[in-house]
Design a protein around this motif. Structure first.
Motif, PDB file in Angstrom:
ATOM      1  N   TRP A 159       0.613  -1.801  -0.003  1.00 24.47           N
ATOM      2  CA  TRP A 159       0.459  -0.005  -0.121  1.00 24.47           C
ATOM      3  C   TRP A 159       0.308   1.168  -0.305  1.00 24.47           C
ATOM      4  CZ3 TRP A 159      -4.068   2.272  -1.138  1.00 24.47           C
ATOM      5  CH2 TRP A 159      -4.553   3.086  -0.804  1.00 24.47           C
ATOM      6  N   ARG A 160       1.981   0.852   0.630  1.00 25.73           N
ATOM      7  CA  ARG A 160       2.562   1.971   0.609  1.00 25.73           C
ATOM      8  C   ARG A 160       3.428   2.316  -0.832  1.00 25.73           C
ATOM      9  NH1 ARG A 160       5.704   5.194   4.294  1.00 25.73           N
ATOM     10  NH2 ARG A 160       8.197   5.733   3.906  1.00 25.73           N
ATOM     11  N   VAL A 161       3.292   1.613  -0.902  1.00 30.85           N
ATOM     12  CA  VAL A 161       4.577   1.245  -2.418  1.00 30.85           C
ATOM     13  C   VAL A 161       3.355   2.411  -2.988  1.00 30.85           C
ATOM     14  CG1 VAL A 161       5.321   0.307  -4.718  1.00 30.85           C
ATOM     15  CG2 VAL A 161       6.273  -0.658  -1.959  1.00 30.85           C
ATOM     16  N   PHE A 162       2.603   1.153  -3.378  1.00 35.07           N
ATOM     17  CA  PHE A 162       1.413   2.290  -4.099  1.00 35.07           C
ATOM     18  C   PHE A 162       1.280   3.590  -3.822  1.00 35.07           C
ATOM     19  CE2 PHE A 162      -2.682   3.510  -4.466  1.00 35.07           C
ATOM     20  CZ  PHE A 162      -3.161   3.972  -6.293  1.00 35.07           C
ATOM     21  N   LEU A 163       1.245   4.544  -2.610  1.00 36.30           N
ATOM     22  CA  LEU A 163       0.642   5.416  -2.561  1.00 36.30           C
ATOM     23  C   LEU A 163       1.968   6.512  -2.521  1.00 36.30           C
ATOM     24  CD1 LEU A 163      -1.180   5.563   0.926  1.00 36.30           C
ATOM     25  CD2 LEU A 163      -2.326   6.086  -0.747  1.00 36.30           C
ATOM     26  N   LEU A 164       3.357   5.958  -2.467  1.00 33.80           N
ATOM     27  CA  LEU A 164       4.912   6.253  -2.689  1.00 33.80           C
ATOM     28  C   LEU A 164       4.647   6.829  -4.313  1.00 33.80           C
ATOM     29  CD1 LEU A 164       7.406   5.866  -0.728  1.00 33.80           C
ATOM     30  CD2 LEU A 164       6.424   7.560  -0.792  1.00 33.80           C
ATOM     31  N   SER A 165       4.592   5.703  -4.969  1.00 29.85           N
ATOM     32  CA  SER A 165       4.665   5.797  -6.229  1.00 29.85           C
ATOM     33  C   SER A 165       3.941   6.334  -7.931  1.00 29.85           C
ATOM     34  CB  SER A 165       4.341   4.390  -7.192  1.00 29.85           C
ATOM     35  OG  SER A 165       4.951   3.248  -6.378  1.00 29.85           O
ATOM     36  N   ALA A 166       2.064   6.906  -6.807  1.00 36.66           N
ATOM     37  CA  ALA A 166       1.317   8.050  -7.551  1.00 36.66           C
ATOM     38  C   ALA A 166       1.734   9.015  -7.078  1.00 36.66           C
ATOM     39  CB  ALA A 166      -0.249   7.505  -6.152  1.00 36.66           C
ATOM     40  N   VAL A 167       2.559   9.677  -5.671  1.00 38.59           N
ATOM     41  CA  VAL A 167       3.193  11.009  -5.957  1.00 38.59           C
ATOM     42  C   VAL A 167       4.377  10.918  -6.504  1.00 38.59           C
ATOM     43  CG1 VAL A 167       3.693  12.540  -4.632  1.00 38.59           C
ATOM     44  CG2 VAL A 167       2.566  11.018  -3.761  1.00 38.59           C
ATOM     45  N   VAL A 168       4.959  10.027  -6.804  1.00 37.41           N
ATOM     46  CA  VAL A 168       6.876   9.665  -7.503  1.00 37.41           C
ATOM     47  C   VAL A 168       6.345  10.453  -8.785  1.00 37.41           C
ATOM     48  CG1 VAL A 168       9.082   8.567  -7.899  1.00 37.41           C
ATOM     49  CG2 VAL A 168       7.506   9.632  -5.551  1.00 37.41           C
ATOM     50  N   LEU A 169       5.470   9.362  -9.723  1.00 35.52           N
ATOM     51  CA  LEU A 169       5.921   8.380 -10.800  1.00 35.52           C
ATOM     52  C   LEU A 169       5.405  10.828 -11.321  1.00 35.52           C
ATOM     53  CD1 LEU A 169       4.154   5.490 -11.775  1.00 35.52           C
ATOM     54  CD2 LEU A 169       6.685   6.672 -12.888  1.00 35.52           C
ATOM     55  N   PRO A 170       4.190  11.506 -11.343  1.00 34.59           N
ATOM     56  CA  PRO A 170       4.078  12.276 -11.875  1.00 34.59           C
ATOM     57  C   PRO A 170       5.054  13.459 -11.658  1.00 34.59           C
ATOM     58  CG  PRO A 170       2.022  11.783 -10.415  1.00 34.59           C
ATOM     59  CD  PRO A 170       2.966  10.935  -9.850  1.00 34.59           C
ATOM     60  N   TYR A 171       6.012  13.415 -10.095  1.00 29.89           N
ATOM     61  CA  TYR A 171       6.495  14.357  -9.634  1.00 29.89           C
ATOM     62  C   TYR A 171       7.959  14.369 -11.061  1.00 29.89           C
ATOM     63  CZ  TYR A 171      10.341  16.452  -7.042  1.00 29.89           C
ATOM     64  OH  TYR A 171      10.852  17.559  -6.755  1.00 29.89           O
ATOM     65  N   PHE A 172       7.928  13.580 -11.492  1.00 29.88           N
ATOM     66  CA  PHE A 172       9.163  13.402 -13.084  1.00 29.88           C
ATOM     67  C   PHE A 172       8.158  13.531 -14.221  1.00 29.88           C
ATOM     68  CE2 PHE A 172      10.926  10.643  -9.813  1.00 29.88           C
ATOM     69  CZ  PHE A 172      12.738  11.354  -9.560  1.00 29.88           C
ATOM     70  N   ILE A 173       7.148  13.324 -15.180  1.00 32.88           N
ATOM     71  CA  ILE A 173       6.484  13.172 -15.471  1.00 32.88           C
ATOM     72  C   ILE A 173       6.369  14.983 -15.875  1.00 32.88           C
ATOM     73  CG2 ILE A 173       4.689  12.924 -17.034  1.00 32.88           C
ATOM     74  CD1 ILE A 173       4.661  10.511 -15.586  1.00 32.88           C
ATOM     75  N   SER A 174       6.309  15.813 -16.989  1.00 29.98           N
ATOM     76  CA  SER A 174       6.606  16.653 -17.275  1.00 29.98           C
ATOM     77  C   SER A 174       5.180  17.568 -17.219  1.00 29.98           C
ATOM     78  CB  SER A 174       7.271  16.940 -18.689  1.00 29.98           C
ATOM     79  OG  SER A 174       5.383  17.001 -20.328  1.00 29.98           O
ATOM     80  N   VAL A 175       5.237  19.270 -16.414  1.00 26.85           N
ATOM     81  CA  VAL A 175       4.340  20.226 -16.740  1.00 26.85           C
ATOM     82  C   VAL A 175       3.664  20.267 -18.192  1.00 26.85           C
ATOM     83  CG1 VAL A 175       3.317  22.195 -16.161  1.00 26.85           C
ATOM     84  CG2 VAL A 175       5.442  20.784 -15.083  1.00 26.85           C
ATOM     85  N   LEU A 176       4.190  19.760 -19.167  1.00 25.96           N
ATOM     86  CA  LEU A 176       2.493  19.761 -20.238  1.00 25.96           C
ATOM     87  C   LEU A 176       2.988  18.483 -20.581  1.00 25.96           C
ATOM     88  CD1 LEU A 176       2.663  21.555 -22.789  1.00 25.96           C
ATOM     89  CD2 LEU A 176       4.565  20.029 -24.303  1.00 25.96           C
ATOM     90  N   ILE A 177       2.971  18.031 -20.549  1.00 27.15           N
ATOM     91  CA  ILE A 177       2.384  16.452 -20.543  1.00 27.15           C
ATOM     92  C   ILE A 177       1.205  15.871 -19.001  1.00 27.15           C
ATOM     93  CG2 ILE A 177       2.506  13.445 -19.677  1.00 27.15           C
ATOM     94  CD1 ILE A 177       4.608  13.937 -21.334  1.00 27.15           C
ATOM     95  N   ARG A 178       1.537  16.475 -17.963  1.00 22.38           N
ATOM     96  CA  ARG A 178       0.273  16.745 -16.981  1.00 22.38           C
ATOM     97  C   ARG A 178      -0.761  17.912 -17.351  1.00 22.38           C
ATOM     98  NH1 ARG A 178       2.227  16.310 -11.272  1.00 22.38           N
ATOM     99  NH2 ARG A 178       4.580  17.582 -12.316  1.00 22.38           N
ATOM    100  N   THR A 179      -0.332  18.806 -18.013  1.00 20.36           N
ATOM    101  CA  THR A 179      -1.533  19.891 -18.556  1.00 20.36           C
ATOM    102  C   THR A 179      -2.356  19.553 -19.610  1.00 20.36           C
ATOM    103  OG1 THR A 179       0.011  21.513 -17.033  1.00 20.36           O
ATOM    104  CG2 THR A 179      -1.961  22.399 -18.597  1.00 20.36           C
ATOM    105  N   TYR A 180      -1.334  18.742 -20.146  1.00 19.67           N
ATOM    106  CA  TYR A 180      -2.343  18.132 -21.222  1.00 19.67           C
ATOM    107  C   TYR A 180      -3.648  17.336 -21.109  1.00 19.67           C
ATOM    108  CZ  TYR A 180      -3.397  14.501 -25.485  1.00 19.67           C
ATOM    109  OH  TYR A 180      -4.258  13.810 -25.514  1.00 19.67           O
TER     110      TYR A 180
END
Lengths: 364, 613
Positions: free
Chosen positions: B111-132
């Motif tokens: 559960w911790r691994v899942f929650l952490l990845s849910a935060v860390v993954l977006p952190y690394f993905i570009s702002v443009l892609i997340r805005t899209y």
């Protein structure tokens, strides 16, 4: 100022993590005002048991009663105990006085009375000067005394201590030990103390429960633990020990049996009185405990003395530690007072060892 | 004799004498490792910024450009609006991020691994892609409208895009990981038993939280709020794509007007104002929090043990302390005791609701992008009627997209290499030398991270024009390394601090030269940190849009640039393909870094604690 301590009863308490039982059916009654120590190596379940008494670790089976009332359904913050933690766990953002006042304020004690009681408790632990400091400005020993002050400020009927001295050096440990002893005398609370340090357990406790693999191996006074261990584990864990395998030759009287070690040396050893005293049968295999300091160096012609060759001799200050090999090939450790003017045995020297029947203890 | 030559004479035997305190190289040589990074930032960062300043007051303009910035309502309003948006975003991130950080801190196992990845993954993905992804989510025919229609809550699709709410939600979602990770860093430094100590002292769950846990996480929360606020100040991608005409933020004016450079020094004046505002906020914050908050460090407080000098309080302090006591006795403590009686489940469910919503805003964009990318239709639709790889085929068949991908990878690798070399040597210098003013150096080397991208881009543009570097791969990589270097420095310095200096000394005593000590002892020990730093530096370059907008010229189109053009032009599933590919890339990268952490040669353990007695 003395308050009455509570009686704590553990009834077949078990706590399991998966398939492993950290605490396995422990029953124990802690008398009001008693200083009881849970002693054991790491992983023996002593800290889990303490956490169960505090309410931090749920009890899977069994029950815990305080003054006859079950506390299984009582939340930890409503049990009204005081607790001291291993690494102090002081509130870093509060001053010493605020740390100590915390429990009183939670109880709803007014400010002026809180201030008075905090002052009194700080004075008791000689912390009055440090009231306005933050924990990060204190030494380890001072932090530990603040943690104790925080635990006793409500004058709780039970104080739990989880290895409170393990982070301190030896001298500091001894001075805080005596402080805890005198606090216990003054306050009269029941104290449950957890440690892996057997000398600390012997020095502090009224009674000690030795735990191994989640079970109580022996419960007794420090004296009983040291002199009359009921299991090899206790004999080896508490104090220095020589344990030899031996065979029963016959009963001398109700308390003393005649034995021969596997190496062929004869000795008499005692075992506590009781029903098992009559149970020894000739030829039975037993283990016998010889404490290193109970072995005396004697002149060669002493009757019944064991001859041995010194393998190493280590000077420890007031004591001398010898590792010797008996004529039978068995090895023993000997501790003897280093007396000025008497020549110390050197490696290779021949020595003779003697002891009375009361210096040898047959393990059940 | 100069100080330097004195030192050179003394260095050899000083090094022998003072082993314990000095580094293996005697301090003097180690300090020089700082030079490359200092020189690099001097040329690519300080000089262009000073040039920017000069241009803004060049010629006979004087301060007239600045007067215009504050006189024209367009800019003044945008500045005020930017502050408002940044403050709202910071508040939203705190409200939703704090409960999420608490849940992650308390979670265990998978559960911790899942929650952490849910935060860390977006952190690394570009702002443009997340805005899209947010444009898709909020679109007229997007999943949210479809869901509401299906539930019968609305009868016609709502216009969710292109308004203030869309801007606030999407910027908050983009910056949420920064907030959560900052608070989490603070939480992980706490003594885990303090919570129990409060409980044992009679504090109920809520009282223990409010009086013990919360005050101790306050520095992390404040640091998070400031980081989010400062980042939001310089935002322009998200508001440009999701905002309406009344949501213009300050940085957008700079980016838009950069297209026609005829404005003389006015543009530079705009940028200088944005820079000054940002630095002012950081300076005020740093005054109270310590500047360590920028790189997620902890404030180093040195208490003079034994000198408890108490200043005599002034009248104002006495008054406020009397009022404070009165408030605490009459209101605070009784309220707290009352709170202690609130059943924990009630409090917990509120926390869960906030954390759950935060989690949703992090996970939903990634999931929706992945679904959209497998759409079989020739246009954007949700949910897709049929699935296929047609958009992936289209991406890889299109030579323009593929060449953009290759350009981005080339620039990223080059930039990552520069960042690693400069950042690592600077980290060694800062951690192992006896240099004075280390924290000032650290602050300088890390500061490019807080300067808004448009300001850096604009300032470098003039420099690149003069050197004819616009459009050069190496130039772009160097510009990206300005941000990569601080990331490497922070990560590697933290890694170095955990390396036992005595191991290095042991190697040196047994005859290893300083270089060999580094290669054989230090480098293997910090390899996991280097791997993590490399990933950060690469992605920092790979994700960058803002600097590339200014510096890449017409022919060198990086992947984010092509995406930017595509997203501005129409909303089709192609960017979703890039988004999904980037998620896969980041997962792979994190996996590699993780295995580096676990395969590292552990130092031989100390002999088991000798049980006393």
């Amino acid at each position: 100022m003395p308050v009455a301590g509570s009686r704590i009863e553990l009834r077949a308490v078990s706590r399991r993590f998966g398939r492993v039982a950290a605490v396995d059916g422990v029953s124990l009654t802690i008398e009001p005002g008693e200083f009881l120590t849970l002693l054991g190596p790491s992983g023996s379940g002593k800290s889990t048991l303490l956490a169960a008494i505090a309410g931090f670790s749920p009890v899977d089976e069994g029950d815990i009663l305080v003054d006859g009332v079950s506390v299984r359904q009582v939340a930890p913050h409503r049990r009204g105990f005081g607790m001291v933690f291993q690494h102090y766990a002081l509130f870093a953002h509060m001053t010493v006085a605020q740390n100590v006042a915390f429990a009183l304020r939670m109880e709803g004690v007014g400010r002026s009375e809180t201030d008075a009681r905090v002052r009194e408790t700080l004075a008791l632990l000689r912390l009055g000067e440090l009231a306005e400091r933050k924990p990060s400005q204190l030494s380890g020993g001072q932090q530990q005394r603040v943690a104790i002050a925080r635990a006793i400020v409500r004058r709780p009927r039970v104080v739990l201590m989880d290895e409170p001295l393990s982070a301190l050096d030896r001298r500091l440990r001894e001075s805080i030990q005596s402080e805890i002893r005198s606090l216990h005398r003054q306050l009269g609370t029941t104290i449950v103390f957890v440690t892996h340090d057997q000398s600390e357990a012997l020095a502090l406790s009224d009674r000690v429960a030795v735990l191994n693999q989640g079970q109580i191996v022996q419960l007794g006074t420090p004296d009983q633990l040291y002199r009359q261990p009921q299991a090899e584990f206790v004999a080896r864990f508490v104090g220095e020990s020589n344990v030899l395998a031996a065979q029963v030759l016959g009963r001398h009287n109700d308390e003393v049996v005649e034995l021969r070690t596997l190496g062929g040396l004869a000795l008499s050893a005692h075992h506590g009185a009781g029903p098992r005293a009559a149970a020894w049968v000739a030829g039975q295999q037993v283990q016998v405990l010889l404490r290193p300091e109970r072995l005396a160096l004697v002149p060669a012609q002493t009757p019944g003395a064991w001859a041995a060759r010194v393998e190493s001799s280590v000077f420890l200050g007031e004591l001398l530690r010898l590792d010797v090999v008996l004529s039978s090939g068995e090895r023993l450790q000997v501790r003897t007072l280093d007396v000025q003017g008497v020549q110390r045995p050197a490696p290779g020297d021949e020595v003779h060892l003697a002891f009375g029947a009361h210096d040898a203890w047959v393990l059940p | 004799m100069s100080l330097a030559s004195q030192n050179r004479v003394r260095a050899p035997w000083m090094a022998c004498l003072a082993w314990g305190r000095r580094s293996r190289a005697g301090g003097l040589q180690t300090v020089w490792l700082l030079a490359p990074a200092g020189l690099f930032l001097g040329v690519f960062y300080l000089w262009p910024l000073l040039d920017l300043l000069r241009l803004s007051v060049a010629g006979d303009a004087g301060l007239s450009f600045y007067a215009r910035v504050f006189a024209v309502p367009l800019y003044w309003d945008a500045l005020v609006r930017t502050f408002g948006i940044a403050a709202s975003v910071a508040a939203l991130c705190a409200l939703f991020g704090y409960p999420l950080a608490l849940r992650i801190h308390g979670a265990r196992g998978a559960w911790r691994v899942f929650l952490l990845s849910a935060v860390v993954l977006p952190y690394f993905i570009s702002v443009l892609i997340r805005t899209y992804a947010w444009m898709v989510l909020l679109g007229r025919n997007g999943p949210i409208n479809k869901l509401l229609l299906a539930l019968g809550l609305i009868e016609a699709p709502l216009a969710l895009n292109f308004n203030r709410v869309a801007v606030l939600i999407s910027i908050s979602a983009v910056l949420l990981p920064l907030m959560v990770l900052t608070i989490l860093g603070n939480l992980s430094r706490l003594d885990p038993l303090v919570d129990r100590a409060a409980t044992a002292s009679g504090a109920g769950p809520l009282a223990a939280f409010w009086r013990v846990l919360f005050p101790q996480t306050l520095p992390g929360l404040l640091a998070g709020v400031l980081l989010v606020f400062v980042s939001a100040l310089g935002f322009f991608i998200t508001p440009a794509l999701l905002g309406g005409p009344t949501d213009q933020m300050f940085a957008m004016h700079i980016a838009q007007q950069a297209d026609f450079l005829a404005s003389g020094g006015f543009l530079q004046a705009l940028a200088t104002v944005l820079l000054a505002v940002t630095l002012l906020v950081v300076a005020v914050a740093g005054r109270f929090l310590g500047f360590e908050f920028i790189w997620g460090g902890q404030r180093v407080v040195r208490h003079a043990v034994g000198t408890g000098t108490l200043r005599s309080p002034g009248p104002w302090a006495v008054l406020s302390s009397v009022c404070g006591r009165w408030l605490a006795d009459g209101l605070g403590w009784p309220l707290l005791r009352l709170l202690g009686r609130v059943p924990a489940p009630a409090a917990r469910s509120v926390g869960w609701a906030l954390a759950g919503f935060a989690l949703l805003t992090l996970v939903a964009p990634m999931v929706i992008s992945a679904i959209v990318s497998f759409n079989n239709a020739a246009y954007m639709s949700f949910p897709p009627r049929a699935y296929s790889l047609r958009w992936y085929e289209r991406f890889f068949a299109d030579s323009e997209w593929v060449s953009s991908l290759l350009t981005s990878v080339t620039v990223g690798v080059l930039s990552c290499g520069m960042s690693l070399a400069l950042g690592t040597s600077a980290a060694v210098a800062l951690v192992r030398s006896t240099l004075r003013g280390k924290s000032a150096w650290m602050l300088f080397l890390v500061s490019p991270l807080i300067v808004p991208g448009v300001v850096l881009g604009l300032s470098l543009y003039s420099l690149f024009l003069r050197l004819d570097w616009v459009g050069s791969v190496a130039g772009l990589a160097a510009a990206h390394a300005m941000g990569g270097l601080p990331l490497v420095l922070v990560i590697v310095a933290a890694g170095l601090q955990t390396v036992d200096v005595r191991q290095e000394q042991a190697a040196a005593v047994h005859g290893a030269s300083p270089w060999r000590v580094f290669m054989w002892v230090t480098l293997p020990a910090i390899r996991p940190s280097l791997a993590a730093a490399a990933l950060f530096a690469f992605l920092h370059s790979f994700d960058d849009l803002v600097l590339s907008l200014f510096l890449s010229g017409a022919h060198r189109v990086t992947l984010p640039l092509r995406l930017w053009g595509n997203v501005n032009y129409k909303l089709d599933p192609l960017p979703a393909v890039v988004a999904t590919l980037e998620v896969a890339l980041v997962v792979l990268g994190l996996f590699l870094v993780r295995s580096a952490w676990f395969t590292r040669s552990k130092p031989p353990g100390r002999p088991a604690e000798a049980a006393a007695g």
